[in-house]
Design a protein around this motif. Structure first.
Motif, mmCIF file in Angstrom:
data_model
loop_
_atom_site.group_PDB
_atom_site.id
_atom_site.type_symbol
_atom_site.label_atom_id
_atom_site.label_comp_id
_atom_site.label_asym_id
_atom_site.label_seq_id
_atom_site.Cartn_x
_atom_site.Cartn_y
_atom_site.Cartn_z
ATOM 1 N N LEU A 1 -19.292 -11.701 37.674
ATOM 2 C CA LEU A 1 -19.902 -12.675 36.948
ATOM 3 C C LEU A 1 -21.062 -11.900 36.175
ATOM 4 O O LEU A 1 -22.330 -11.830 36.781
ATOM 5 C CB LEU A 1 -20.483 -13.875 37.847
ATOM 6 C CG LEU A 1 -21.052 -15.250 37.231
ATOM 7 C CD1 LEU A 1 -20.402 -15.632 36.045
ATOM 8 C CD2 LEU A 1 -21.741 -15.956 38.349
ATOM 9 N N HIS B 1 -16.634 -19.550 37.804
ATOM 10 C CA HIS B 1 -16.303 -18.397 38.330
ATOM 11 C C HIS B 1 -16.090 -18.836 39.980
ATOM 12 O O HIS B 1 -14.826 -18.115 40.540
ATOM 13 C CB HIS B 1 -17.640 -17.384 38.538
ATOM 14 C CG HIS B 1 -17.575 -16.141 39.146
ATOM 15 N ND1 HIS B 1 -16.393 -15.239 38.555
ATOM 16 C CD2 HIS B 1 -17.709 -15.737 40.376
ATOM 17 C CE1 HIS B 1 -16.608 -14.140 39.547
ATOM 18 N NE2 HIS B 1 -17.111 -14.372 40.461
ATOM 19 N N ARG C 1 -12.194 -20.047 39.965
ATOM 20 C CA ARG C 1 -11.513 -18.921 39.660
ATOM 21 C C ARG C 1 -11.265 -17.831 40.960
ATOM 22 O O ARG C 1 -10.250 -17.141 41.005
ATOM 23 C CB ARG C 1 -11.711 -18.320 38.357
ATOM 24 C CG ARG C 1 -11.518 -18.978 37.235
ATOM 25 C CD ARG C 1 -11.947 -18.432 35.889
ATOM 26 N NE ARG C 1 -11.760 -19.186 34.703
ATOM 27 C CZ ARG C 1 -12.378 -18.876 33.374
ATOM 28 N NH1 ARG C 1 -13.072 -17.638 33.307
ATOM 29 N NH2 ARG C 1 -11.952 -19.523 32.569
ATOM 30 N N HIS C 2 -12.269 -18.013 41.777
ATOM 31 C CA HIS C 2 -12.302 -16.986 42.817
ATOM 32 C C HIS C 2 -12.511 -17.580 44.169
ATOM 33 O O HIS C 2 -13.551 -17.608 44.779
ATOM 34 C CB HIS C 2 -13.502 -16.035 42.575
ATOM 35 C CG HIS C 2 -13.169 -15.084 41.449
ATOM 36 N ND1 HIS C 2 -13.859 -15.728 40.237
ATOM 37 C CD2 HIS C 2 -12.614 -13.729 41.242
ATOM 38 C CE1 HIS C 2 -13.417 -14.652 39.452
ATOM 39 N NE2 HIS C 2 -12.934 -13.636 39.977
ATOM 40 N N GLY D 1 -23.416 -12.586 41.148
ATOM 41 C CA GLY D 1 -23.831 -12.574 39.520
ATOM 42 C C GLY D 1 -24.811 -11.700 39.308
ATOM 43 O O GLY D 1 -25.845 -11.747 40.148
#
Length: 533
Positions: free
Chosen positions: A94, A117, A120-121, A129
């Motif tokens: 990120l 994020h 998605r993970h 990040g």
């Protein structure tokens, strides 16, 4: 020019039809060699196109000939300050440093990006990040831990500020750090700096495995090769990552073909340095913090907060460290940004020289990172003792100027930052780096920023800036036969397309807005490690 007969050990490579630019010995346009031969990792000859015809030969063992059609060949770049694994995480994870996060709505954009994020993970042990900067945001503040929780409920989240000296953590991550609320630098809104930040990073060591770290290091090394970087200086330290990362960074560099010089930022740790095989106890051995986080040590308070930052070492500790490193044959150095930190370092180096002698300290090839607000007296000490200033031109490019972050933090003192011309004029050796992921890997952008400095009179000539980012980096690592286009020197080369043309010295045009050179090929010790598709 005649070249030695080809060796049986390695096939020769001939680069021809080029414009060759050695910033330490430039040839004027219309003259000078246009071809060079590489063998056994070194430049064995430079000459004309007629010479290239003679070198090419025929039959078995004939050299590989690369026609460059007028492309520019320079020494490959060296990035003198990199955090390799963190750079890889920024590339693969990120990244919060892009233009989308520099708007007034940046805080909301960061939280939205985190939420996406996280979705998605779903299996990541930690959401990492990097790169947020609250300076332009309408909210005027960092995100809070509670906001991270709302964006990614129940997730362990760690978002680092662009300068790397403060972060925000989610409640789920904070709960795993023993004694965190009692440590200096903790605030209940989830922001961490100083001891609290170090404790969080220590906890992360157990949550992020070697597989993820090695993958990140590989991504960073490939990214460096893709922008013409042949060598880099890994700035490792106990507060940044575990010792085990050093072997992973070296492995990734070897796989890609780059040259990694490693520094370990721990005070007086001579035995540790010997065990790890590092070049020095330097790099991110922090004397202070950073302007953006208001943790750089100043002699007078920040313009926008009643604090002078934080100093982590004093002159006596600097003196002791430099003496110990000099005697052990190690490079000593510190991360130093504010004027108060640099005054202490100048005093400590002078005391070390008084004890050991100037020549002994000078032979140590010591170095300092950032060197953003040195006094004239400190510059004099560094010049006298041959201490390299490993500096980051993009700091000025991104945050300098009357309306930049430095001005917001320092007021008119922003004009005292990053005095490249003063350092060079005094004879302080310069080496350029990115501090990636603090700023993006991009050597030509850094050279341009050094030339077009935001403080009038502090810019460097293009050749001098290019030399600092090539030869200067090798010298800073005490690798004295790299960084030139000359016979007998290691063939660390970069081949460039120059869409904006070149100036009278053959340097690519670096005016603001001009398109920067595009990489065609990177060679390290004569081996191609990246080639544009």
């Amino acid at each position: 020019m005649d070249a030695p007969a080809p060796s049986a050990r390695a096939r020769r490579t001939v680069l021809r039809g080029a414009r060759l630019l050695d910033p330490t010995s430039p040839a004027r346009p219309g003259g000078g060699p246009t071809a060079l031969a590489v063998e056994d990792g070194r430049v064995v000859a430079l000459g004309s196109e007629d010479d290239a015809d003679a070198w090419a030969g025929t039959g078995d063992g004939a050299p590989q000939v690369v026609a460059l059609d007028g492309a520019l060949v320079t020494p490959a770049f060296v990035d003198s300050h990199v955090h390799t694994v963190r750079t890889g995480f920024a590339l693969t994870g990120l990244d919060l440093s892009g233009p989308a996060y520099a708007a007034a709505t940046g805080l909301d954009d960061v939280l939205d990006a985190l939420a996406t994020h996280a979705r998605r993970h779903p299996d990541d042990a930690v959401l990492v990040g990097q790169g947020w900067d609250e300076t332009p945001w309408r909210a005027g503040r960092p995100p809070t831990g509670d906001e991270l929780e709302r964006a990614a409920p129940g997730r362990r989240t760690y978002l680092t500020r662009v300068d790397g000296h403060s972060s925000v953590v989610s409640p789920a991550l904070a709960s795993l750090v023993p004694g965190l609320p009692d440590l200096q630098g903790w605030t209940p809104d989830g922001r961490v700096e100083r001891d609290a930040h170090h404790a969080v990073r220590h906890t992360l060591e157990n949550l992020i495995g070697d597989v993820e770290r090695l993958d990140a290091a590989r991504a960073a090394c490939h990214a460096m090769a893709a922008v013409g970087i042949a060598g880099f200086h890994e700035n490792a330290a106990p507060h940044i990552g575990p010792e085990a990362e050093i072997a992973l960074v070296r492995q990734a560099a070897d796989e890609v073909g780059l040259v990694a010089t490693v520094y370990w930022g721990e005070l007086m740790a001579v035995e540790t340095a010997a065990r790890l095989g590092v070049a020095g106890l330097a790099g991110d051995l922090v004397a202070d913090g950073a302007f953006g986080s208001r943790t750089a040590a100043l002699g007078a308070a920040y313009a926008d907060a009643p604090t002078c930052g934080h100093a982590y070492v004093d002159a006596a500790q600097v003196h002791e460290h430099v003496v110990a490193c000099t005697r052990a044959g190690l490079q000593a150095g510190f991360h130093c940004i504010g004027d108060a930190a640099l005054d202490a370092i100048g005093e400590g180096f002078a005391a070390a020289a008084a004890e050991l002698g100037d020549d002994a300290v000078r032979a140590g090839r010591h170095r300092l990172e950032h060197v953003e607000m040195p006094s004239a007296a400190t510059i004099g000490v560094l010049a006298r003792l041959g201490v390299t200033a490993s500096v980051q031109p993009m700091f000025d490019g991104l945050w300098g100027g009357p309306s930049g972050m430095y001005a917001a933090r320092l007021g008119e003192r922003w004009r005292e930052t990053n005095p490249f011309r003063d350092l060079a004029a005094a004879g302080v050796p310069l080496a350029f780096g990115s501090d990636s992921p603090v700023t993006t890997l991009g050597p030509w952008a850094a050279v341009r920023a050094a030339v077009h400095h935001r403080v009038p009179g502090q810019g460097l000539a293009p050749l001098a800036a290019l030399a600092a980012h090539t030869r200067g980096g090798w010298l800073a690592a005490a690798q004295d036969h790299r960084g030139r286009l000359a016979r007998g020197w290691v063939a660390d080369l970069a081949v460039w397309e120059t869409p904006s043309g070149v100036d009278a010295d053959g340097v690519p045009v670096l005016e603001p807005g001009a398109e920067l050179p595009r990489l065609l090929r990177t060679l390290v010790a004569g081996r191609t490690v990246h080639q544009a598709v």
